[in-house]
Design a protein around this motif. Structure first.
Motif, PDB file in Angstrom:
ATOM      1  N   VAL A 243     -26.950   3.281  32.149  1.00  0.00           N
ATOM      2  CA  VAL A 243     -27.282   1.881  31.483  1.00  0.00           C
ATOM      3  C   VAL A 243     -26.691   2.153  30.135  1.00  0.00           C
ATOM      4  O   VAL A 243     -26.933   2.940  29.270  1.00  0.00           O
ATOM      5  CB  VAL A 243     -28.755   2.161  31.390  1.00  0.00           C
ATOM      6  N   THR A 244     -26.054   0.929  29.661  1.00  0.00           N
ATOM      7  CA  THR A 244     -25.505   0.841  28.446  1.00  0.00           C
ATOM      8  C   THR A 244     -25.980  -0.138  27.630  1.00  0.00           C
ATOM      9  O   THR A 244     -26.169  -1.199  27.892  1.00  0.00           O
ATOM     10  CB  THR A 244     -24.002   0.541  28.468  1.00  0.00           C
ATOM     11  N   ILE A 245     -26.627   0.127  26.570  1.00  0.00           N
ATOM     12  CA  ILE A 245     -27.304  -0.875  25.439  1.00  0.00           C
ATOM     13  C   ILE A 245     -26.465  -1.051  24.206  1.00  0.00           C
ATOM     14  O   ILE A 245     -26.000  -0.150  23.519  1.00  0.00           O
ATOM     15  CB  ILE A 245     -28.599  -0.189  24.948  1.00  0.00           C
ATOM     16  N   GLN A 246     -25.854  -2.283  24.213  1.00  0.00           N
ATOM     17  CA  GLN A 246     -25.374  -2.731  23.045  1.00  0.00           C
ATOM     18  C   GLN A 246     -26.231  -2.934  21.784  1.00  0.00           C
ATOM     19  O   GLN A 246     -27.125  -3.575  21.908  1.00  0.00           O
ATOM     20  CB  GLN A 246     -24.675  -4.083  23.330  1.00  0.00           C
ATOM     21  N   LEU A 247     -26.109  -2.017  20.805  1.00  0.00           N
ATOM     22  CA  LEU A 247     -26.913  -2.054  19.663  1.00  0.00           C
ATOM     23  C   LEU A 247     -26.350  -3.297  18.610  1.00  0.00           C
ATOM     24  O   LEU A 247     -25.393  -3.413  18.413  1.00  0.00           O
ATOM     25  CB  LEU A 247     -26.814  -0.679  19.100  1.00  0.00           C
ATOM     26  N   ASP A 248     -27.208  -3.782  18.161  1.00  0.00           N
ATOM     27  CA  ASP A 248     -26.941  -4.958  17.094  1.00  0.00           C
ATOM     28  C   ASP A 248     -26.888  -4.286  15.956  1.00  0.00           C
ATOM     29  O   ASP A 248     -27.552  -3.763  14.983  1.00  0.00           O
ATOM     30  CB  ASP A 248     -28.092  -5.897  16.781  1.00  0.00           C
ATOM     31  N   GLN A 249     -25.539  -4.296  15.259  1.00  0.00           N
ATOM     32  CA  GLN A 249     -24.880  -3.720  14.107  1.00  0.00           C
ATOM     33  C   GLN A 249     -25.438  -4.500  12.797  1.00  0.00           C
ATOM     34  O   GLN A 249     -25.200  -4.005  11.905  1.00  0.00           O
ATOM     35  CB  GLN A 249     -23.500  -3.535  14.111  1.00  0.00           C
ATOM     36  N   ARG A 250     -26.007  -5.544  12.958  1.00  0.00           N
ATOM     37  CA  ARG A 250     -26.449  -6.181  11.771  1.00  0.00           C
ATOM     38  C   ARG A 250     -27.932  -5.418  11.368  1.00  0.00           C
ATOM     39  O   ARG A 250     -28.505  -5.710  10.233  1.00  0.00           O
ATOM     40  CB  ARG A 250     -27.197  -7.669  12.216  1.00  0.00           C
ATOM     41  N   TYR A 251     -28.354  -4.859  12.399  1.00  0.00           N
ATOM     42  CA  TYR A 251     -29.756  -3.743  11.986  1.00  0.00           C
ATOM     43  C   TYR A 251     -29.409  -2.349  12.245  1.00  0.00           C
ATOM     44  O   TYR A 251     -30.376  -1.504  11.517  1.00  0.00           O
ATOM     45  CB  TYR A 251     -30.761  -4.423  13.079  1.00  0.00           C
ATOM     46  N   TYR A 252     -28.515  -2.133  13.078  1.00  0.00           N
ATOM     47  CA  TYR A 252     -28.558  -0.377  13.476  1.00  0.00           C
ATOM     48  C   TYR A 252     -27.054  -0.033  13.209  1.00  0.00           C
ATOM     49  O   TYR A 252     -26.051  -0.987  13.694  1.00  0.00           O
ATOM     50  CB  TYR A 252     -29.013  -0.413  14.803  1.00  0.00           C
ATOM     51  N   PRO A 253     -27.110   1.380  12.952  1.00  0.00           N
ATOM     52  CA  PRO A 253     -25.730   1.783  12.645  1.00  0.00           C
ATOM     53  C   PRO A 253     -24.680   2.032  13.824  1.00  0.00           C
ATOM     54  O   PRO A 253     -23.508   2.141  13.712  1.00  0.00           O
ATOM     55  CB  PRO A 253     -26.036   3.040  11.906  1.00  0.00           C
ATOM     56  N   GLY A 254     -25.387   2.251  15.017  1.00  0.00           N
ATOM     57  CA  GLY A 254     -24.815   2.711  16.168  1.00  0.00           C
ATOM     58  C   GLY A 254     -24.071   1.437  16.790  1.00  0.00           C
ATOM     59  O   GLY A 254     -24.517   0.225  16.661  1.00  0.00           O
ATOM     60  N   LYS A 255     -23.253   1.648  17.918  1.00  0.00           N
ATOM     61  CA  LYS A 255     -22.655   0.470  18.596  1.00  0.00           C
ATOM     62  C   LYS A 255     -23.285   0.567  19.899  1.00  0.00           C
ATOM     63  O   LYS A 255     -23.775  -0.534  20.570  1.00  0.00           O
ATOM     64  CB  LYS A 255     -21.369   1.139  18.631  1.00  0.00           C
ATOM     65  N   THR A 256     -23.550   1.610  20.714  1.00  0.00           N
ATOM     66  CA  THR A 256     -23.935   1.863  21.975  1.00  0.00           C
ATOM     67  C   THR A 256     -24.804   3.159  22.413  1.00  0.00           C
ATOM     68  O   THR A 256     -24.497   4.091  21.643  1.00  0.00           O
ATOM     69  CB  THR A 256     -22.994   1.728  23.259  1.00  0.00           C
ATOM     70  N   PHE A 257     -25.917   2.956  23.206  1.00  0.00           N
ATOM     71  CA  PHE A 257     -26.752   4.087  23.394  1.00  0.00           C
ATOM     72  C   PHE A 257     -26.519   4.151  24.888  1.00  0.00           C
ATOM     73  O   PHE A 257     -26.874   2.952  25.507  1.00  0.00           O
ATOM     74  CB  PHE A 257     -28.039   3.853  23.100  1.00  0.00           C
ATOM     75  N   VAL A 258     -26.200   5.262  25.609  1.00  0.00           N
ATOM     76  CA  VAL A 258     -25.847   5.115  27.084  1.00  0.00           C
ATOM     77  C   VAL A 258     -26.770   6.243  27.720  1.00  0.00           C
ATOM     78  O   VAL A 258     -26.789   7.350  27.420  1.00  0.00           O
ATOM     79  CB  VAL A 258     -24.293   5.315  27.347  1.00  0.00           C
ATOM     80  N   ILE A 259     -27.539   5.689  28.730  1.00  0.00           N
ATOM     81  CA  ILE A 259     -28.372   6.555  29.501  1.00  0.00           C
ATOM     82  C   ILE A 259     -27.595   6.694  30.988  1.00  0.00           C
ATOM     83  O   ILE A 259     -27.223   5.761  31.707  1.00  0.00           O
ATOM     84  CB  ILE A 259     -29.660   6.087  29.785  1.00  0.00           C
ATOM     85  N   THR A 260     -27.261   7.969  31.180  1.00  0.00           N
ATOM     86  CA  THR A 260     -26.672   8.148  32.556  1.00  0.00           C
ATOM     87  C   THR A 260     -27.497   9.137  33.605  1.00  0.00           C
ATOM     88  O   THR A 260     -28.491   9.815  32.833  1.00  0.00           O
ATOM     89  CB  THR A 260     -25.417   8.813  32.420  1.00  0.00           C
ATOM     90  N   THR A 261     -27.387   8.938  34.616  1.00  0.00           N
ATOM     91  CA  THR A 261     -28.372   9.749  35.502  1.00  0.00           C
ATOM     92  C   THR A 261     -27.519  10.763  36.373  1.00  0.00           C
ATOM     93  O   THR A 261     -26.269  10.398  36.877  1.00  0.00           O
ATOM     94  CB  THR A 261     -29.206   9.219  36.351  1.00  0.00           C
ATOM     95  N   ILE A 262     -27.845  11.888  36.825  1.00  0.00           N
ATOM     96  CA  ILE A 262     -27.072  12.788  37.683  1.00  0.00           C
ATOM     97  C   ILE A 262     -28.020  13.122  39.145  1.00  0.00           C
ATOM     98  O   ILE A 262     -29.063  13.104  38.871  1.00  0.00           O
ATOM     99  CB  ILE A 262     -26.812  14.123  36.961  1.00  0.00           C
ATOM    100  N   ASN A 263     -27.302  12.934  40.363  1.00  0.00           N
ATOM    101  CA  ASN A 263     -28.172  13.091  41.368  1.00  0.00           C
ATOM    102  C   ASN A 263     -29.093  11.999  41.675  1.00  0.00           C
ATOM    103  O   ASN A 263     -30.245  12.134  42.219  1.00  0.00           O
ATOM    104  CB  ASN A 263     -28.700  14.482  41.550  1.00  0.00           C
ATOM    105  N   ASN A 264     -28.797  10.834  41.084  1.00  0.00           N
ATOM    106  CA  ASN A 264     -29.683   9.503  41.295  1.00  0.00           C
ATOM    107  C   ASN A 264     -29.717   9.068  42.532  1.00  0.00           C
ATOM    108  O   ASN A 264     -28.596   8.352  43.172  1.00  0.00           O
ATOM    109  CB  ASN A 264     -29.417   8.449  40.275  1.00  0.00           C
ATOM    110  N   LYS A 265     -30.507   9.211  43.662  1.00  0.00           N
ATOM    111  CA  LYS A 265     -30.500   8.657  45.077  1.00  0.00           C
ATOM    112  C   LYS A 265     -31.862   8.521  45.589  1.00  0.00           C
ATOM    113  O   LYS A 265     -32.869   9.199  44.758  1.00  0.00           O
ATOM    114  CB  LYS A 265     -29.788   9.647  45.921  1.00  0.00           C
ATOM    115  N   PRO A 266     -32.132   7.678  46.572  1.00  0.00           N
ATOM    116  CA  PRO A 266     -33.320   7.510  47.096  1.00  0.00           C
ATOM    117  C   PRO A 266     -34.174   8.976  47.104  1.00  0.00           C
ATOM    118  O   PRO A 266     -34.040   9.875  47.928  1.00  0.00           O
ATOM    119  CB  PRO A 266     -33.219   7.078  48.321  1.00  0.00           C
TER     120      PRO A 266
END
Length: 776
Positions: free
Chosen positions: A706-729
């Motif tokens: 999951v890649t969240i694009q941060l609004d740099q008019r309000y926040y200093p960062g560009k993206t916050f990325v959430i990754t999962t390992i071993n994600n399966k049913p």
């Protein structure tokens, strides 16, 4: 060997082709507007619409009522295409027909059969064939202008009807006016009669331009005491009760294009909106521009992995969260203030280039938005959040109270409490401060005082002394005189306590420590309605005694003392102090066992009860009061149970992508959609983000990335990325987590970390890791 090599090569090529197609797929193609449209509310479905567009153009298969109206998937007929599908407002229905004029006979006389196999609907575009007439209808829009393309059979007379005085959506029209401006342009207005929620009239103005001169104009209206409407010909204007008009093309030159600019301030402002946003006639260009705008907004959160069904539901959820609370102000910042005895045209402040600093929105209430919109918007759409707050604060400047569910430029007093302060506190404490902070602060104190917004409940205009009782006794009793709904005292006490805590957090963030201490002390009022002998929150009478014949689960819409719910659910409505609630209920183990039992009882019913039976459920993910309950296990040192139940609710309650499920019938303008987005990404906050030190609680995401694009008019960062390992049913449980490369052992992390950008890596497994998430 060669055969094996060929097969491997073929599989690799197919995989590359699939990846390429996925990469090139537009996000609008991931949205399915038909999800759960079998039983829509008037404002639920708006297909040919921009994000929060003033115009919410779409087909109406049933044109009457707040519920079971608008676009209903199982309907066989289209009755009109109307431009306004909003909270308590509607307007400007258009219909295309051929042959003899029957418009004066109403929607039932001119409706047409249609089928889904000849229908396309995406964000910003809708195409359908009117089978009774052989007309292909296509719809798109800019923010404030609807754009129609009608392809008629070559041999028939072509008619476009504007039945602007007909009853539509929530109610009837008081009157309407339509006139010919020239051989290819009409203008006029519809005056919406008051409703039980919107207490005053509201007017929607329009200018309608055709791409070619029409051959004839006529209309209809009621005259005298007549039951039916009279057809009028050889006229240049029509006005009055149930008035409407039509144009006829005897030999249209190709498709008939129609642009309808609207405004809630004047005909000239409707013209300005149209000219500013749509000066040309290139229909396909507008469709593509609409797709691009939606792609940009939906692209603020990009997901990878998961199933196709999960991605479709995710982007449909995200679309809903950006759809329903429509813009009410014009392109130059004018809007209609109807809070006083007469309409006043207000002007939004402008920047150095003369552009309005924000948009004013029409909106349902934000009842329960602390667990959905407030969290999602503050992460990915801070400007949207700021505009919503600016809208609510405008009402304080105009009429003395920060609004709750404004409609048509007026208060509706929808639901109860002060639903603005959780959003205001969350925005301020997350660094979103591009609204009038001082006015918001003063208005919030006014709302939290006797005579403020809290003294108005359930659409009732007269104020009642709820806050007087709350301040003097520490709770709101049952039995205070009044006529409207949503006045249940135990629920009001719990809402006021949370909202006091939000006010305290706002004050603390601003350094107003005296106010902070005052509202913090009041925020413990929930203790005054907790009956330790019963183990539940329990209503109290005017004399202070506990309500007799008490049961945690009841029958019908409300249990006495609770708003659209019961004690079994409202007992957990202490979002600002769950640790204290856990102690009231006997500690971690007893709390977890009690909550677990309720989830087990609700699971066979997919965690919902039918709408209108909210008092009957042990929990109810169809309605706002229990939307946080699965996340409470985090607080009693059993986060694996939160992970388990959130995954089940996401799939069983909100996972459907057919027209017969997915939102359970009561979406409330993006709230359930936003909750679905949060559950899918694994982020939440029981406190609603209002804390002076806000945070995010973690559950197991359903996507690989999951890649969240941060609004740099309000926040200093560009993206916050959430990754999962071993994600399966089946791998529902968090085994470990790393935040920016460092081990994370708590179930939550600070907002201040997210907005700097970074990564959260979550490893999943099939069995609970009972040591993760409980801290050191």
């Amino acid at each position: 060997m060669l055969k094996k090599i060929f097969i491997l090569f073929l599989l690799a090529a197919l995989a590359l082709q699939s990846n390429s197609q996925t990469a090139n797929k537009r996000l609008v193609d991931e949205v399915n507007p038909f999800i759960d449209t079998h039983k829509s509310r008037w404002f639920f479905f708006s297909s040919a619409c921009r994000p929060f567009g003033m115009v919410s153009l779409s087909p109406d298969t049933w044109a009457l009522g707040s519920w079971n109206s608008g676009y209903l998937y199982d309907s066989s007929y289209i009755r009109c295409f109307s431009h306004v599908h909003c909270w308590e407002i509607s307007g400007i229905p258009v219909m295309a027909t051929t042959g003899a004029m029957k418009g004066q006979l109403g929607f039932e006389a001119v409706k047409s059969k249609f089928t889904h196999d000849k229908e396309i609907a995406k964000p910003g575009y809708h195409k359908v064939v009117l089978d009774d007439y052989g007309i292909t209808a296509e719809l798109t829009s800019t923010c404030r202008t609807g754009f129609h393309r009608y392809t008629f059979p070559a041999s028939d007379t072509a008619n476009i009807l504007l039945d602007i005085g007909a009853t539509l959506g929530q109610g009837r029209m008081d009157s309407a006016f339509i006139q010919v401006e020239n051989g290819s342009q009409l203008s006029g207005y519809s005056v919406m009669a008051p409703t039980s929620r919107r207490k005053k009239t509201a007017t929607v103005y329009f200018v309608a331009q055709f791409n070619q001169p029409f051959s004839k104009f006529g209309g209809w209206k009621k005259t005298g005491t007549a039951v039916t409407r009279t057809l009028l010909e050889n006229v240049q204007a029509v006005s009055g009760k149930e008035a409407g008009g039509y144009v006829t093309f005897y030999q249209p030159s190709g498709p008939v294009l129609l642009k309808v600019g609207i405004s809630f301030t004047s005909i000239e402002q409707a013209r300005l909106n149209l000219q500013s946003e749509l000066p040309h006639w290139n229909f396909d260009q507008v469709v593509n521009e609409s797709y691009s705008e939606w792609d940009t907004m939906l692209g603020k959160i990009k997901v990878e992995g998961g199933t196709e069904k999960q991605r479709i539901k995710f982007y449909t959820d995200l679309w809903h969260s950006l759809l329903g609370r429509h813009i009410y102000s014009d392109v130059n910042g004018q809007y209609a203030d109807n809070t006083g005895p007469a309409t006043v045209i207000r002007h939004i402040p402008t920047d150095q280039e003369g552009k309005p600093l924000f948009n004013v929105h029409n909106s349902d209430g934000f009842w329960g938005s602390e667990w959905n919109l407030n969290i999602l918007w503050s992460i990915a759409y801070p400007k949207v959040m700021s505009d919503m707050i600016s809208t609510l604060v405008e009402y304080y400047k105009n009429a003395g109270l920060i609004a709750r569910g404004p409609s048509g430029g007026n208060y509706t007093f929808v639901m109860s409490g002060d639903q603005a302060i959780p959003m205001i506190a969350a925005a301020y404490n997350k660094g979103i401060r591009s609204f009038d902070v001082e006015a918001a602060y003063k208005g919030s104190i006014k709302n939290a005082s006797p005579g403020g917004i809290r003294d108005h409940v359930g659409y009732e205009l007269p104020a009642h002394p709820y806050m007087q009782h709350y301040i003097s006794s520490g709770y709101v009793p049952e039995g205070i005189d009044g006529k409207q709904m949503h006045r249940e005292g135990c629920a009001l006490t719990l809402y006021f306590a949370y909202q006091d805590w939000c006010m305290a957090q706002f004050a603390k963030g601003k350094g107003m420590m005296h106010d902070y201490q005052y509202y913090l002390q009041r925020s413990f009022s929930y203790r005054n309605v907790f009956d330790s002998s019963a183990g539940w929150m329990r209503p109290r009478e005017l004399d202070g005694s506990w309500m007799k014949d008490f049961t945690p689960v009841s029958q019908g819409f409300n249990a006495r003392g609770f708003i659209e719910s019961n004690a079994a659910i409202y007992t957990y409505y202490v979002p600002h102090n769950i640790p204290d609630l856990i102690q009231l209920l006997g500690g971690n183990e007893k709390f977890a066992a009690k909550l677990q039992q309720q989830f087990e009882k609700a699971a066979p019913y997919k965690f919902v009860v039918p709408h209108g039976h909210h008092a009957e459920g042990w929990l109810d993910y169809e309605n706002q009061p229990s939307l946080h309950m699965a996340h409470l296990f985090n607080y009693c040192k059993k986060p694996w149970l939160t992970q388990y139940w959130v995954r089940r609710i996401k799939e069983e309650c909100y996972g459907d992508t057919t027209p017969y499920g997915g939102y359970n019938g009561d979406e409330d303008q993006g709230q359930v959609g936003a909750l679905g987005v949060l559950m899918a990404t694994g982020l939440f906050d029981v406190e609603g983000g209002a804390s002076v030190n806000p945070h995010y609680e973690i559950t197991s995401p359903i996507f690989d990335k999951v890649t969240i694009q941060l609004d740099q008019r309000y926040y200093p960062g560009k993206t916050f990325v959430i990754t999962t390992i071993n994600n399966k049913p089946g791998n529902n449980y968090i085994q470990s987590a790393r935040l920016n490369g460092k081990p994370l052992t708590d179930f939550r992390f600070p907002h201040s970390t997210l907005i700097k950008g970074g990564t959260l890596q979550i490893t999943l497994g099939a069995t609970p890791n009972e040591k993760w998430g409980i801290g050191k």
